[in-house]
Design an enzyme around this catalytic site. Structure first.
Site, PDB file in Angstrom:
ATOM      1  N   ARG A 170      -5.444  16.094   7.450  1.00  0.00           N
ATOM      2  CA  ARG A 170      -4.464  16.290   6.379  1.00  0.00           C
ATOM      3  C   ARG A 170      -4.667  17.644   5.703  1.00  0.00           C
ATOM      4  NH1 ARG A 170      -1.832  17.436   2.698  1.00  0.00           N
ATOM      5  NH2 ARG A 170      -0.764  16.174   1.129  1.00  0.00           N
ATOM      6  N   TYR A 190      15.025   4.947  -3.053  1.00  0.00           N
ATOM      7  CA  TYR A 190      14.425   6.275  -3.242  1.00  0.00           C
ATOM      8  C   TYR A 190      15.510   7.357  -3.298  1.00  0.00           C
ATOM      9  CZ  TYR A 190       9.778   4.360  -2.316  1.00  0.00           C
ATOM     10  OH  TYR A 190       8.614   3.645  -2.392  1.00  0.00           O
ATOM     11  N   ARG A 216      -5.549   7.696   4.276  1.00  0.00           N
ATOM     12  CA  ARG A 216      -6.500   8.354   3.384  1.00  0.00           C
ATOM     13  C   ARG A 216      -7.850   7.668   3.242  1.00  0.00           C
ATOM     14  NH1 ARG A 216      -3.118   8.818  -1.955  1.00  0.00           N
ATOM     15  NH2 ARG A 216      -2.252   6.882  -1.133  1.00  0.00           N
ATOM     16  N   ASP A 234       6.822   8.564   8.018  1.00  0.00           N
ATOM     17  CA  ASP A 234       7.154   8.009   6.707  1.00  0.00           C
ATOM     18  C   ASP A 234       8.607   7.561   6.732  1.00  0.00           C
ATOM     19  OD1 ASP A 234       5.921   7.932   3.781  1.00  0.00           O
ATOM     20  OD2 ASP A 234       8.056   8.392   3.595  1.00  0.00           O
ATOM     21  N   ARG A 278      -0.514   0.864   7.545  1.00  0.00           N
ATOM     22  CA  ARG A 278      -1.209   2.048   7.040  1.00  0.00           C
ATOM     23  C   ARG A 278      -2.636   2.143   7.584  1.00  0.00           C
ATOM     24  NH1 ARG A 278       0.149   1.173   1.114  1.00  0.00           N
ATOM     25  NH2 ARG A 278       2.349   1.602   0.934  1.00  0.00           N
TER      26      ARG A 278
END
Length: 350
Positions: free
Chosen positions: A43, A156, A34, A80, A30
């Site tokens: 973004r 998921y 962010r 992702d 990562r």
């Protein structure tokens, strides 16, 4: 390494080939995200997380941002793990404050609605990003492709979102393991398609993330974590024998020893909880290891970050090793701490 005729020249590829170097290569899971102000700006332009993943120009930009700022030895495609179920035809959305939300798959009949044949076409924008990066990255930086492992992606898909215990997927896997295996088998094939397309467009190595592997008991771990990774690795190696495969079976603990040996992967990424001397003796003896600084030490910074990073280097730097975190960078990480840590690793000598 084309056609096996030449030794790898990039620092990261040397490590994955089993070479011990004067200082290890460094990159962080990562590393684009962010915590960087420049990422937040892009973004905002993208409008949504999935839009960003599927916009080759913007995804290329955010992949390059940490390379420009910190000089990492590798760049990992910005994407992702849930683009695979999205491409299979499952409804996937990323909601602010909630994270990923999927329309749950709860029975065998719903598997028939998933279309393996559509994956490559639906993910064409992702592969365009890889192609762009293969041309725009500095020559000494290795380009990573990646995917989620079948078990983690399945949690998921079945649960409809992330969960602390993966309860929905476990319930199906324990109640009807042969039925659940059909979902795992589909994801093995989809993962091979996805990673192969990334390699075809220029990915030089791939990493497979099994974030929830450690939640499985021994027998289920072997069936739903180890065996799928073994199958994926074998299929990839049959097509691309010179492309290294890294696996990240987070939380595997002592099961990591068998996992590393039996899956055939080239390198194993270690989570924060892995005991380093045991890892050096039982895992690094098999090949390259990667890890494993606690991401929250990177948030804290200072003397304790430097002390623990140096300990990792001293314990694992004497063998084939890639310095990384034990999981991904968290949003509250100060960029200055990242810069300091990268500099520490680059100045370390075995």
């Amino acid at each position: 390494m084309k056609n096996g005729t030449a030794a790898p020249k990039k620092r990261l590829l040397k490590a994955l080939a089993g070479e011990t170097q004067e200082r290890p290569p460094v990159w962080f899971m990562r590393q684009a995200g962010r915590y960087l102000p420049e990422y937040k700006q892009v973004r905002g332009v993208a409008g949504s997380f999935l839009n960003l993943c599927y916009n080759p120009e913007l995804a290329e930009e955010v992949t390059l941002q940490p390379i420009r700022r910190f000089g990492f030895d590798a760049a990992i495609l910005f994407s992702d793990i849930l683009v695979v179920p999205d491409a299979l035809g499952q409804e996937v959305a990323f909601k602010e404050g909630e994270g990923p939300v999927l329309e749950p798959i709860t029975d065998l009949g719903q598997l028939g609605d998933l279309d393996l044949g559509a994956v490559k076409d639906r993910l064409a924008p992702v592969y365009e990003t890889v192609s762009r990066l293969s041309k725009s990255l500095p020559e000494d930086v290795t380009l990573f492709g990646f995917a989620g492992a079948p078990w983690t992606v399945a949690t998921y898909m079945v649960g409809g979102r992330g969960s602390p215990d993966q309860g929905a997927a476990k319930a199906w896997a324990y109640r009807a393991p042969d039925e659940f295996q059909q979902l795992i088998d589909l994801l093995v094939e989809a993962t091979v398609v996805h990673l192969s397309a990334q390699v075809e467009q220029g990915a030089e190595a791939v990493q497979i993330f099994d974030t929830w592997a450690g939640s499985l008991p021994d027998l289920s771990f072997r069936r739903f974590a180890l065996e799928p990774m073994k199958a994926i690795t074998a299929k990839l190696k049959a097509k691309y024998p010179d492309v290294p495969v890294i696996a990240f079976p987070r939380g595997a603990g002592p099961m990591a020893e068998t996992y590393f040996r039996d899956t055939g992967v080239d390198a194993l990424s270690l989570d924060t909880g892995m005991q380093l001397r045991w890892a050096r003796e039982r895992l690094q003896s098999q090949g390259c290891v990667q890890g494993n600084l606690d991401p929250l030490l990177l948030v804290a910074g200072g003397e304790e970050m430097r002390r623990q990073a140096t300990y990792i280097l001293e314990e694992l730097g004497g063998g084939p090793f890639v310095f990384n975190l034990g999981h991904g960078i968290v949003p509250q990480t100060p960029p200055d701490h990242v810069a300091e840590l990268v500099e520490l690793v680059k100045n370390w000598k075995a």
